[in-house]
Design an enzyme around this catalytic site. Structure first.
Site, PDB file in Angstrom:
ATOM      1  CG  HIS A 116      -2.040  -1.062   1.053  1.00  0.00           C
ATOM      2  ND1 HIS A 116      -2.863  -1.436   2.096  1.00  0.00           N
ATOM      3  CD2 HIS A 116      -2.421  -1.815  -0.008  1.00  0.00           C
ATOM      4  CE1 HIS A 116      -3.700  -2.375   1.672  1.00  0.00           C
ATOM      5  NE2 HIS A 116      -3.443  -2.620   0.407  1.00  0.00           N
ATOM      6  N   GLY A 190      -2.107  -9.587  12.444  1.00  0.00           N
ATOM      7  CA  GLY A 190      -2.857  -8.346  12.639  1.00  0.00           C
ATOM      8  C   GLY A 190      -3.526  -7.762  11.416  1.00  0.00           C
ATOM      9  CD  GLN A 218     -11.032  -7.916  16.349  1.00  0.00           C
ATOM     10  OE1 GLN A 218     -11.381  -7.574  17.474  1.00  0.00           O
ATOM     11  NE2 GLN A 218     -11.275  -7.197  15.283  1.00  0.00           N
TER      12      GLN A 218
END
Length: 249
Positions: A116, A190, A218
């Protein structure tokens, strides 16, 4: 499970890491998707677009100057350094990142693919001019300018990052896909696994018969294909993993 993952890494010949905003969040960098990603009540997706830059380049530059200042205060965390250790041990072949914060490079990663872009790079909107502000020592100069201009042709400079709605740089993407096809293991750290085409990388490794190891606080879009899911902060898990690998080797 940690010992089992360490055994997989220790016996692998070709490991890559694929990292997202979660690894940098532990260095205090706001994630785009988190509630702390807001700036002056704007959501990042309202500012990080070619349309926003065309409409109001000063507003977009002000947002990026704020981000640059925030990132300059951040330091690589134990997760970044653990990946450097794995690279030095000859286990990790490359880090492919969605992050633009330069923290992997600062930590010492040698083979880095930035899908990116990099917030410390600028490029001209008209000519071919590109510059890495850390290398040229012009960060303060750019931060003090209202609208940074190209030193070659005088046109507007823009951050050399991929904005929403823009394609990923084909050279970096092709290189990342090639590495993924050749890898026998990918460590996914992550990432939400929601931003494509970057999120295809773990799938390519899996489809090529490789092992997917995910480290995340998560579950994510990658979790359903993960062979191992280590829940927690990468800054705590990765250093322990490196210790385990050292013990085996």
């Amino acid at each position: 499970m940690m010992a089992e993952v360490a055994r997989v890494l220790a016996s692998s010949k070709n490991v890559i890491a694929f990292t997202g905003a979660g690894i940098s969040a532990e260095s205090g960098i706001p994630t785009f998707r988190g509630k702390d990603g807001l700036w002056k009540k704007y959501r990042p997706e309202e500012l990080a677009t070619p349309e926003a830059f065309e409409r109001n380049p000063k507003l977009v530059w002000d947002f990026y100057k704020w981000r640059i200042k925030k990132i300059l205060k951040a330091k690589p965390n134990p997760a970044h350094y653990a990946l450097v250790e794995l690279e030095k041990m000859g286990i990790l072949k490359a880090v492919i990142t969605q992050n633009v914060d330069d923290l992997h490079r600062e930590a010492g990663t040698k083979n880095l693919i930035e899908l990116h872009g990099n917030i410390f790079r600028v490029r001209c909107t008209s000519c071919e001019f590109r510059e890495h502000l850390k290398e040229s020592g012009r960060i303060d100069e750019i931060l003090s300018e209202d609208l940074p201009k190209c030193p070659k042709c005088g046109s507007l400079l823009r951050p050399d990052v991929v904005w929403f709605g823009e394609p990923l740089p084909s050279k970096e993407l092709n290189e990342a896909f090639k590495l993924a096809k050749e890898a026998d293991v990918v460590i996914v750290v992550g990432t939400s696994g929601l931003v494509y085409p970057a999120a295809y990388i773990p799938y390519i490794v899996k489809d090529s018969g490789g092992v997917v190891i995910e480290i995340n606080v998560q579950k994510s879009g990658i979790t359903p294909i993960a062979d191992f899911f280590l829940r927690g902060k990468a800054g705590e898990i990765l250093p322990k993993l490196v210790q385990e690998v050292r013990r085996i080797l």
